[in-house]
Enzyme design. Structure first.
Site: not given
Ligand code: AGP
Length: 585
Positions: A97-98, A28, A486, A463, A470, A580, A71, A2, A467
């Site tokens: 928020n929370g 966010r 395997h 990683e 997502e 985010k 959210w 949020c 990328k």
């Molecule tokens: C990565 O592209 C994603 N947005 C997600 O995995 C992100 O890295 C993860 O939520 C951790 O976020 P932070 O680094 O703000 O803790």
């Protein structure tokens, strides 16, 4: 996650001002939004489901108001569940928020006291709790403070009391920043939402109650009813850091910012890095924890520390670390990696680590964030706001930091700086490499993409897969090349794209064999490294950057994901379902 935004100051088109603030918080992640503005002696309330971008909002001139992007956690995505939430008297509006973990028992008690609820949310109980306390004679400040202390969980709330042109804010763990500018005071979940309006900021600390009334703002020590002057400071970012500039979106902007970010780390971090290296030398075990991309940075660190510093460090996923915590001692060092510094799985783990007395070092990109303030020591990435939901520059910045720490332990800091400068040049070349976009156009209709590597190219593969998946919604799986036979090889058939990270390091020969194995099952093999080979259907050249190959290699995956998303007409900055920063479990 949020977003919260509030304004108190000169009369203005408050509804539009707040709406613009909420737009700056869109990254966010949210699914509904709303505003509450003082209009005459009542509250003008407007709520919507869906995106802010195409919203028309009524112009309401006022001196004070609040806004929220939601959210959904408790209760569906409906207008009724959108914030702000009012009490029965419609005199109090709350945004939050929370998660209020004990909201059911509170709601039951309030319903017995004849409070009328209109939403399914946990948040709405806050408004009625405050109403109840005011009705029993408490001041708005006391009622807000006592209500907050009764909430269980990690929360940030703003209580809007238009009758007295007042709003109050208090939080534990979720962030709130207070800003002061020419036109008045602002509060937001994130400095990027208010930076254009303010020239002084204050990061609210846990359980501090801030009161903003007309043109006055102060902290209130409720028990002694003592006003405390807010110690504002100069913001660490500027408006320029926040806008798009010449770029069409934040993802490509932030990919392009990586050379500058890494150059700054290479040139200006020696003292900070040395301090962390010394702490690692003295600790009884070092643990890197992070979530998502940040976890992959930590996992990369275990390879870098082994190879460069001949030192064992552990890495764990933030959400799993709480189940691994029994071996943490007060002599342990936990190095928490988090771009936002608000990821709830990291905050929760670190709370438990601190209960055991261990030392916590934060590597984060947000000054004043919860993790930043909880940690015993902190290193700021200074990568500038990362507004694209995908972590790009914050990942390579973390790798650069871990790479320098490993070289410090090995006594080869200067050599590492030299190599990182070379890396920044290699990134610039990769960004200009047109072949990456061509490959994206060739594989954009594929349903699965596989990525393999050995050694530090294994977390690179993980990683890279994150990328791609997502931002393009194409399933991508990263795995250790040695695991191919395997199981994963069962999924490779004619035309399956397989990206092979094959730098000329100790993994080269074995990884080339893996390329042959997938090729013989019909794969479309995309080789990445400094040595071409006829086995590859496509080859992307990357100069050998020794142990820092992960950085240029992952930039290729960032660009591939980006071009795939653009080819599919997707928004690279705000992929579906993602936020985010994940601030609720
Ligand atoms: C990565 O592209 C994603 N947005 C997600 O995995 C992100 O890295 C993860 O939520 C951790 O976020 P932070 O680094 O703000 O803790």
């Amino acid at each position: 996650m949020c977003g919260i935004f509030a304004y108190s100051g000169e009369p203005t088109n408050a509804s539009q001002l707040i709406l613009k603030g909420l737009k700056n918080l869109e990254y966010r992640g949210y699914d509904s939004w709303g505003i509450a503005v003082k209009k005459g002696n009542s509250i003008y309330l407007e709520k919507h489901v869906g995106k802010i971008s195409n919203a028309q909002i009524k112009k309401v001139v006022s001196k004070v108001g609040i806004g929220h992007t939601r959210w959904a956690t408790h209760g569906g995505i409906t207008i009724k569940n959108a914030h702000p939430h009012l009490d029965c008297t419609q005199k109090i509006a709350v945004v939050h928020n929370g998660i209020v973990e004990n909201f059911e028992e509170i709601k039951k008690r309030l319903i017995k006291q004849k409070h009328r609820f209109v939403s399914e949310t946990d948040t709405e109980v806050i408004a009625h709790m405050i109403e109840d306390k005011i009705r029993s004679g408490k001041s708005i400040e006391n009622a807000t403070y006592l209500t907050f202390k009764e909430l269980r969980g990690l929360n940030a709330i703003i209580v809007f009391y238009p009758e007295k042109n007042t709003f109050l804010a208090i939080k534990n763990s979720s962030p709130l920043i207070i800003g002061k500018g020419k036109r008045g005071f602002f509060i937001a979940s994130d400095i990027t939402a208010i930076i254009e309006h303010v020239n002084q900021v204050y990061y609210l600390k846990d359980n501090e109650l801030v009161v903003i009334k007309d043109k006055d703002a102060y902290l209130l020590e409720v028990k002694k009813h003592k006003k405390i002057k807010i110690k504002f400071t100069k913001p660490q970012i500027s408006v320029d850091d926040v806008g798009l500039g010449k770029y069409p979106n934040y993802m490509i902007k932030e990919i392009n910012e990586q050379p500058k970010v890494i150059f700054n780390i290479a040139k200006n971090y020696k003292q900070n890095i040395k301090k962390i290296a010394n702490k690692i030398r003295k600790s009884y075990g070092t643990y890197f924890i992070g979530c998502g991309t940040a976890y992959f940075a930590g996992l990369s660190g275990t390879y870098l520390f082994s190879k460069i510093a001949k030192r064992h460090v552990n890495s764990a996923v933030g959400s799993e670390f709480v189940y691994l915590i029994d071996f943490i001692k007060k002599e342990s060092l936990v190095l928490a990696l988090s771009q936002s510094g608000e990821t709830i799985d990291i905050i929760s783990s670190i709370k438990k680590v601190k209960e055991k007395g261990a030392y916590v070092t934060a590597i984060t990109n947000v000054a004043g964030s919860t993790l930043y303030r909880m940690a015993d020591d902190k290193l700021l990435l200074n990568a500038g706001p990362e507004k694209c939901v995908l972590a790009t520059k914050s990942f390579t910045a973390k790798i650069a930091v871990l790479y320098l720490i490993a070289h410090t332990l090995n006594g080869s800091y200067d050599k590492a700086v030299e190599n990182l400068i070379k890396v920044t040049k290699e990134i610039k070349k990769i960004i200009k490499n047109k072949k990456i976009k061509k490959i994206a156009q060739k594989i954009v209709n594929k349903r699965h993409i596989y990525i393999l590597g050995r050694g530090v190219s294994y977390p690179t593969a993980l990683e890279s897969a994150l990328k791609i998946k997502e931002v393009s919604y194409i399933h991508a799986e990263g795995f250790p090349a040695g695991e191919l036979k395997h199981g994963v090889i069962a999924l490779i058939n004619k035309g399956t794209p397989v990206i092979v990270y094959n730098p000329t390091d100790e993994t080269y020969d074995d990884t080339l064999s893996s390329a042959h194995e997938v090729k013989s099952r019909g794969a479309y093999v995309i080789g990445i490294g400094s040595k071409p080979n006829k086995i590859y259907d496509e080859f992307i050249h990357v100069d050998d950057c020794k142990n820092a190959n992960i950085i240029p290699n992952v930039v290729i995956a960032q660009l591939l994901g980006y071009y795939l998303a653009i080819e599919k007409g997707l928004d690279p900055d705000k992929p579906r379902n993602l936020a985010k920063s994940v601030t609720v479990k």
